[in-house]
Design a protein around this motif. Structure first.
Motif, PDB file in Angstrom:
ATOM      1  N   THR A  38       0.536  -1.093  -0.173  1.00 39.23           N
ATOM      2  CA  THR A  38       0.011  -0.383   0.208  1.00 39.23           C
ATOM      3  C   THR A  38       1.067   1.294  -0.405  1.00 39.23           C
ATOM      4  OG1 THR A  38      -2.065  -1.257   1.127  1.00 39.23           O
ATOM      5  CG2 THR A  38      -2.029   1.651   1.299  1.00 39.23           C
ATOM      6  N   TYR A  39       0.116   2.089  -0.818  1.00 37.26           N
ATOM      7  CA  TYR A  39       1.403   3.557  -1.186  1.00 37.26           C
ATOM      8  C   TYR A  39      -0.010   4.628  -0.850  1.00 37.26           C
ATOM      9  CZ  TYR A  39       4.767   0.149  -3.411  1.00 37.26           C
ATOM     10  OH  TYR A  39       5.872  -0.137  -3.042  1.00 37.26           O
ATOM     11  N   LEU A  40       1.371   5.934  -0.550  1.00 35.62           N
ATOM     12  CA  LEU A  40       0.265   6.938   0.032  1.00 35.62           C
ATOM     13  C   LEU A  40       0.851   7.416  -1.629  1.00 35.62           C
ATOM     14  CD1 LEU A  40       1.038   8.072   3.762  1.00 35.62           C
ATOM     15  CD2 LEU A  40      -0.884   7.293   2.148  1.00 35.62           C
ATOM     16  N   ILE A  41       0.603   8.279  -2.396  1.00 43.07           N
ATOM     17  CA  ILE A  41       0.767   9.004  -3.663  1.00 43.07           C
ATOM     18  C   ILE A  41       0.394  10.258  -3.623  1.00 43.07           C
ATOM     19  CG2 ILE A  41       0.296   9.247  -6.006  1.00 43.07           C
ATOM     20  CD1 ILE A  41      -0.681   6.005  -5.588  1.00 43.07           C
ATOM     21  N   GLY A  42       1.128  11.019  -3.648  1.00 44.04           N
ATOM     22  CA  GLY A  42       0.341  12.612  -4.113  1.00 44.04           C
ATOM     23  C   GLY A  42       0.766  13.122  -5.010  1.00 44.04           C
ATOM     24  N   PHE A  43      -0.209  13.883  -5.429  1.00 36.15           N
ATOM     25  CA  PHE A  43       0.264  14.787  -6.641  1.00 36.15           C
ATOM     26  C   PHE A  43       0.608  16.366  -6.516  1.00 36.15           C
ATOM     27  CE2 PHE A  43      -2.185  10.883  -7.293  1.00 36.15           C
ATOM     28  CZ  PHE A  43      -1.733  10.264  -8.587  1.00 36.15           C
ATOM     29  N   LYS A  44       1.216  17.063  -7.233  1.00 37.52           N
ATOM     30  CA  LYS A  44       1.833  18.060  -7.962  1.00 37.52           C
ATOM     31  C   LYS A  44       0.691  18.529  -7.950  1.00 37.52           C
ATOM     32  CE  LYS A  44       5.950  16.663 -10.059  1.00 37.52           C
ATOM     33  NZ  LYS A  44       7.028  17.248 -10.928  1.00 37.52           N
ATOM     34  N   ARG A  48      -5.202  17.679 -12.179  1.00 32.02           N
ATOM     35  CA  ARG A  48      -4.652  15.779 -13.288  1.00 32.02           C
ATOM     36  C   ARG A  48      -4.876  14.859 -12.639  1.00 32.02           C
ATOM     37  NH1 ARG A  48       1.210  17.333 -15.413  1.00 32.02           N
ATOM     38  NH2 ARG A  48       0.657  18.985 -17.087  1.00 32.02           N
ATOM     39  N   THR A  49      -5.384  14.507 -11.369  1.00 26.40           N
ATOM     40  CA  THR A  49      -5.589  14.172 -10.349  1.00 26.40           C
ATOM     41  C   THR A  49      -6.617  13.423 -10.181  1.00 26.40           C
ATOM     42  OG1 THR A  49      -4.817  15.107  -8.215  1.00 26.40           O
ATOM     43  CG2 THR A  49      -5.649  12.815  -7.830  1.00 26.40           C
ATOM     44  N   LYS A  50      -6.607  12.117 -10.580  1.00 29.34           N
ATOM     45  CA  LYS A  50      -7.702  10.947 -11.474  1.00 29.34           C
ATOM     46  C   LYS A  50      -7.532   9.284 -10.889  1.00 29.34           C
ATOM     47  CE  LYS A  50      -8.748  13.714 -15.842  1.00 29.34           C
ATOM     48  NZ  LYS A  50      -8.037  13.644 -17.346  1.00 29.34           N
ATOM     49  N   ARG A  51      -8.829   8.839 -10.974  1.00 25.43           N
ATOM     50  CA  ARG A  51      -9.104   7.788 -10.417  1.00 25.43           C
ATOM     51  C   ARG A  51      -7.832   6.170 -11.393  1.00 25.43           C
ATOM     52  NH1 ARG A  51     -11.613   4.025  -6.188  1.00 25.43           N
ATOM     53  NH2 ARG A  51     -11.811   5.637  -5.121  1.00 25.43           N
ATOM     54  N   SER A  52      -8.196   6.862 -12.606  1.00 25.28           N
ATOM     55  CA  SER A  52      -7.815   6.130 -13.823  1.00 25.28           C
ATOM     56  C   SER A  52      -6.268   6.518 -13.715  1.00 25.28           C
ATOM     57  CB  SER A  52      -8.487   6.526 -15.163  1.00 25.28           C
ATOM     58  OG  SER A  52      -8.262   7.980 -15.330  1.00 25.28           O
ATOM     59  N   ALA A  53      -5.450   7.033 -13.067  1.00 23.81           N
ATOM     60  CA  ALA A  53      -4.071   7.685 -13.372  1.00 23.81           C
ATOM     61  C   ALA A  53      -3.847   6.260 -12.717  1.00 23.81           C
ATOM     62  CB  ALA A  53      -3.991   8.377 -13.061  1.00 23.81           C
ATOM     63  N   ILE A  54      -4.509   5.626 -11.764  1.00 18.00           N
ATOM     64  CA  ILE A  54      -3.809   4.305 -11.654  1.00 18.00           C
ATOM     65  C   ILE A  54      -4.557   3.057 -11.374  1.00 18.00           C
ATOM     66  CG2 ILE A  54      -3.195   3.060  -8.909  1.00 18.00           C
ATOM     67  CD1 ILE A  54      -3.472   5.848  -7.971  1.00 18.00           C
ATOM     68  N   GLN A  55      -4.080   1.966 -12.146  1.00 20.26           N
ATOM     69  CA  GLN A  55      -4.668   0.896 -12.000  1.00 20.26           C
ATOM     70  C   GLN A  55      -4.186  -0.139 -11.481  1.00 20.26           C
ATOM     71  OE1 GLN A  55      -5.910   1.185 -15.488  1.00 20.26           O
ATOM     72  NE2 GLN A  55      -5.407   2.969 -15.392  1.00 20.26           N
ATOM     73  N   GLY A  56      -4.168   0.331 -10.408  1.00 20.47           N
ATOM     74  CA  GLY A  56      -4.533  -0.812  -9.030  1.00 20.47           C
ATOM     75  C   GLY A  56      -5.301  -1.636  -8.657  1.00 20.47           C
ATOM     76  N   THR A  57      -5.611  -2.221  -8.030  1.00 17.34           N
ATOM     77  CA  THR A  57      -6.681  -2.535  -7.839  1.00 17.34           C
ATOM     78  C   THR A  57      -7.513  -2.179  -6.446  1.00 17.34           C
ATOM     79  OG1 THR A  57      -5.968  -4.261  -5.926  1.00 17.34           O
ATOM     80  CG2 THR A  57      -6.299  -5.184  -8.247  1.00 17.34           C
ATOM     81  N   GLN A  61      -9.552   8.107  -2.398  1.00 16.54           N
ATOM     82  CA  GLN A  61      -8.856   9.406  -2.914  1.00 16.54           C
ATOM     83  C   GLN A  61      -8.366   9.642  -1.036  1.00 16.54           C
ATOM     84  OE1 GLN A  61      -8.738  10.639  -6.036  1.00 16.54           O
ATOM     85  NE2 GLN A  61      -8.224  12.160  -5.466  1.00 16.54           N
ATOM     86  N   LEU A  62      -7.866  10.276  -0.327  1.00 12.66           N
ATOM     87  CA  LEU A  62      -7.894  11.008   0.797  1.00 12.66           C
ATOM     88  C   LEU A  62      -8.635  12.036   0.675  1.00 12.66           C
ATOM     89  CD1 LEU A  62      -4.993   9.483   2.191  1.00 12.66           C
ATOM     90  CD2 LEU A  62      -7.028   8.498   2.168  1.00 12.66           C
ATOM     91  N   MET A  67      -3.916   9.833  -3.362  1.00 13.27           N
ATOM     92  CA  MET A  67      -4.133   8.558  -2.897  1.00 13.27           C
ATOM     93  C   MET A  67      -3.809   7.722  -2.072  1.00 13.27           C
ATOM     94  SD  MET A  67      -5.742   7.812  -6.773  1.00 13.27           S
ATOM     95  CE  MET A  67      -7.213   9.480  -7.595  1.00 13.27           C
ATOM     96  N   VAL A  68      -4.524   6.973  -1.629  1.00 17.69           N
ATOM     97  CA  VAL A  68      -4.276   5.844  -1.967  1.00 17.69           C
ATOM     98  C   VAL A  68      -4.276   4.661  -2.243  1.00 17.69           C
ATOM     99  CG1 VAL A  68      -3.879   3.926   0.548  1.00 17.69           C
ATOM    100  CG2 VAL A  68      -4.002   5.906   1.373  1.00 17.69           C
TER     101      VAL A  68
END
Length: 101
Positions: A38-44, A48-57, A61-62, A67-68
């Motif tokens: 599990t990763y915390l992902i911070g966007f600039k 541009r933040t979209k769920r589709s940007a991440i293909q994980g299962t 969105q926090l 995102m986590v």
């Protein structure tokens, strides 16, 4: 030619063929056993933040920029190349300490 020699060559050919078939299947097996973390992902930029940007299962969105996601190591590496990603940090478990009065 000697029949034992021909049989030996045939057995070697079968062994080589089976070995090649096995080696082609190995990368799929390795990928299947790759561990998810599990990763915390911070966007600039939150635009541009979209769920589709991440293909994980598993994606949650926090906030508008955070995102986590549950990702494999290869997915994390691929995502780290994205210019809109500010950071990717492995999530850690936290526990409350017991307080005695």
């Amino acid at each position: 030619m000697n029949s034992k020699f021909i049989r030996s060559v045939s057995i070697c050919n079968v062994f080589i063929l089976l070995s090649l078939l096995f080696l082609q299947a190995v990368p799929e097996q390795v990928r299947a056993t790759e561990k998810n973390k599990t990763y915390l992902i911070g966007f600039k930029d939150s635009k541009r933040t979209k769920r589709s940007a991440i293909q994980g299962t598993s994606v949650q969105q926090l906030s508008s920029k955070i995102m986590v996601a549950t990702l494999t190591e290869s997915e994390r590496e691929e995502l780290s190349q994205d210019r809109s990603v500010a950071y990717i940090e492995e999530d850690s478990d936290t526990e409350l300490a017991e307080v005695r009065f």
